[in-house]
Structures are given as C-alpha cells and as structure tokens.
Design a protein around this motif. Structure first.
Motif, mmCIF file in Angstrom:
data_model
loop_
_atom_site.group_PDB
_atom_site.id
_atom_site.type_symbol
_atom_site.label_atom_id
_atom_site.label_comp_id
_atom_site.label_asym_id
_atom_site.label_seq_id
_atom_site.Cartn_x
_atom_site.Cartn_y
_atom_site.Cartn_z
ATOM 1 N N PHE A 1 -5.507 5.588 -0.780
ATOM 2 C CA PHE A 1 -4.396 4.648 -0.855
ATOM 3 C C PHE A 1 -4.374 3.986 -2.226
ATOM 4 O O PHE A 1 -5.432 3.720 -2.804
ATOM 5 C CB PHE A 1 -4.558 3.530 0.184
ATOM 6 N N GLY B 1 -0.548 6.687 2.588
ATOM 7 C CA GLY B 1 -0.884 7.143 3.931
ATOM 8 C C GLY B 1 -0.161 8.424 4.298
ATOM 9 O O GLY B 1 0.935 8.686 3.826
ATOM 10 N N VAL C 1 0.858 -1.183 0.000
ATOM 11 C CA VAL C 1 0.000 0.000 0.000
ATOM 12 C C VAL C 1 0.892 1.229 0.000
ATOM 13 O O VAL C 1 1.931 1.241 0.647
ATOM 14 C CB VAL C 1 -0.885 0.031 1.269
ATOM 15 N N ASP D 1 2.043 3.517 4.722
ATOM 16 C CA ASP D 1 0.915 2.597 4.678
ATOM 17 C C ASP D 1 -0.047 2.832 5.834
ATOM 18 O O ASP D 1 -0.876 1.998 6.156
ATOM 19 C CB ASP D 1 1.393 1.153 4.683
ATOM 20 N N SER E 1 -2.520 6.010 7.865
ATOM 21 C CA SER E 1 -3.094 7.336 7.720
ATOM 22 C C SER E 1 -3.740 7.727 9.041
ATOM 23 O O SER E 1 -4.463 6.938 9.640
ATOM 24 C CB SER E 1 -4.135 7.320 6.598
#
Length: 163
Positions: free
Chosen positions: A98, A72, A69, A77, A79
């Motif tokens: 994302f 963020g 991913v 990755d 957030s």
C-alpha cells in the motif's frame, strides 16, 4: 496501482512513480503519498470454527486504514488474500503493498470464512495493527475472538523518485 509504478517486493527501499508527463495536471503524488507499507501475513493458528459443516475456509482482509491509502487488490484501500479451504490453522505467506499518506498509523486485519456468496462470509476474528515500529521479523497477534495471526510489516519512507 498505476501501471508505471515500480515496486521492489516484499520489502523495498525504492519506488518509481510515473513520469510527470503521464500524471494529471496538478497531481501531488510526492507530497500526498509519503510512505510505502508492505505487509506479509504468514499464517493463522487455532481459529474459531464458524462453519456448520466441516471447518472454516479462512481468508484475510487488510482494511480500515485511518487515512488515505492506495494499493489494495479489493477496492483501492482493501486487500484480500486467497482462501484456504477447510483449515483452522491456514498458511498464506502473502505480501500486500500500500501507498500511505502521513496520517495513517494503523490498519485492521480481519480473518473471515468464505461463504457460498460474499454476503454469507462470516468474520472469524480481527486485530488492529498499530504502525508504531517496523516489524521486519514475524510477530504473532491474538485475534479478538480466538486464535492468532502471524505477520510482519515494513514501512518505507518515500524520499525520492527513481530514474
């Protein structure tokens, strides 16, 4: 995200990737990143109070994706939302974006209480969200301790590059 990346928020249908000339040799953006996930966390209700004085100062974190991913705002990755002070039923109305690889089928939303230092932040509750179908309309999920969180999300396949 890469400065050349163009997103239509919150529920986009198109994504523009950086021109090939700006990408590192051998980059496989189109094959690695197959979907875009837009998560809008609206609010929480009846959260557990974990503060000793007053009420909790909740924020949420999106994390624990089970694959690659990017996107963020709190470490690639993950957030993190804004903090809502002294409130057990906060309203966030925040959308987090994302890029996902094909493996990702879930993520975790954790609601935490802002501490005076990050190490003192306490978890209020959590829920794992399965990306089984799009939830373009609000859905309320129970947290594992007490209270609920209301969110919606949309997964958009990346089928091409915009001009």
């Amino acid at each position: 995200l890469h400065p050349q990346l163009h997103l239509h928020v919150p529920f986009c249908t198109c994504i523009c990737l950086p021109p090939a000339s700006t990408m590192a040799a051998g980059a496989t953006v189109q094959s690695e990143w197959t979907r875009l996930l837009a998560v809008t966390v609206e609010s929480a209700k009846d959260l557990k109070n974990v503060d000793w004085i007053g009420q909790s100062d909740p924020y949420f974190k999106l994390s624990d994706f089970n694959g690659k991913v990017i996107g963020g705002n709190d470490g690639g990755d993950k957030s993190k939302s804004a903090v809502v002070e002294n409130n057990l039923s906060p309203s966030w109305q925040e959308t987090h974006i994302f890029l996902l690889d094909k493996q990702v089928d879930r993520f975790k939303l954790r609601v935490k209480d802002e501490g005076t230092v990050q190490a003192l932040s306490k978890e209020i509750g959590a829920v794992t969200i399965l990306l089984d179908t799009d939830h373009q309309y609000s859905k309320t999920y129970p947290l594992d301790t007490q209270g609920t969180v209301t969110l919606k999300y949309k997964v958009t396949p990346l089928t091409g590059v915009c001009a």
